[in-house]
Design an enzyme around this catalytic site. Sequence first.
Site, PDB file in Angstrom:
ATOM      1  N   ASP A  41     -32.239  17.733 -41.602  1.00 31.90           N
ATOM      2  CA  ASP A  41     -32.702  18.238 -40.303  1.00 31.90           C
ATOM      3  C   ASP A  41     -33.453  19.553 -40.507  1.00 31.90           C
ATOM      4  OD1 ASP A  41     -32.977  19.263 -37.695  1.00 31.90           O
ATOM      5  OD2 ASP A  41     -31.094  18.345 -37.044  1.00 31.90           O
ATOM      6  N   HIS A  89     -34.212  15.353 -38.119  1.00 30.96           N
ATOM      7  CA  HIS A  89     -34.042  15.532 -36.681  1.00 30.96           C
ATOM      8  C   HIS A  89     -34.764  14.416 -35.930  1.00 30.96           C
ATOM      9  CE1 HIS A  89     -32.967  18.458 -33.512  1.00 30.96           C
ATOM     10  NE2 HIS A  89     -34.013  17.982 -32.868  1.00 30.96           N
TER      11      HIS A  89
END
Length: 232
Positions: free
Chosen positions: A170, A201
């Site tokens: 992420d 993400h």
Amino acid sequence: MGEMTTIPTLNGDSEIPVYIATPENQTEASIIVIPEIFGVNAGIRKKCDDWAALGYVALAPDIFWRFAPGAELDPDVPEQFQTALGYFGQYDPNLGVQDIEAAIHWLRHEQAVDKVGLVGFCLGGRMAYMAAARTDIDASVGYYGVMIDQMLGEAHAIANPLMLHIPTADHFVGPEAQAAIHGALDAHAKVVLHDYVGLDHGFAAEMGSRRDESGAQLADERTRDFFKAHLT
């Protein structure tokens, strides 16, 4: 399956726009869907429709209604992505918790459901954590929640089940933040953490370039099982 309507704010002085999808048969459980920073767009509406198809009343509030009502943005369009980042900067998460409380109250009293769960994505993932710590939500799930590492002092207040999906690559929640989350929550009796190695993400977005099909299916299956265990 769903439609836009409004529900009253917690103090009753205004109305929150929401998308609500209702199942064909009477249900005793509901799920609040908190969007990413892109508003109640087609992907979020699909998530609500999918929950309704499984028998839950699903409600997605317009989280930006105070300053950008009706905003629907596409993360794959650079200009719209920048607009969304600006909205994120304007958003007050403390007021967001009040909106979640308003939704919980409305679902329990107006929809007559016994159990209310919440699933959130990105900013909504942060709100899932905050709801678990600050409201009486029955169960919460956060996907790639941002800034949770800055709120770990509230973990002691989590009284009902919380699941967090954490993609290890992420680019908004780096390794140090992930390590802090694990360090604070791995031993928490009410919290379950799942890592998704190499995913980024937005991997569970319903549409667009960020989706990872296998990762999304795994996380969604875990989420369905989690809610089935705690809401029904």
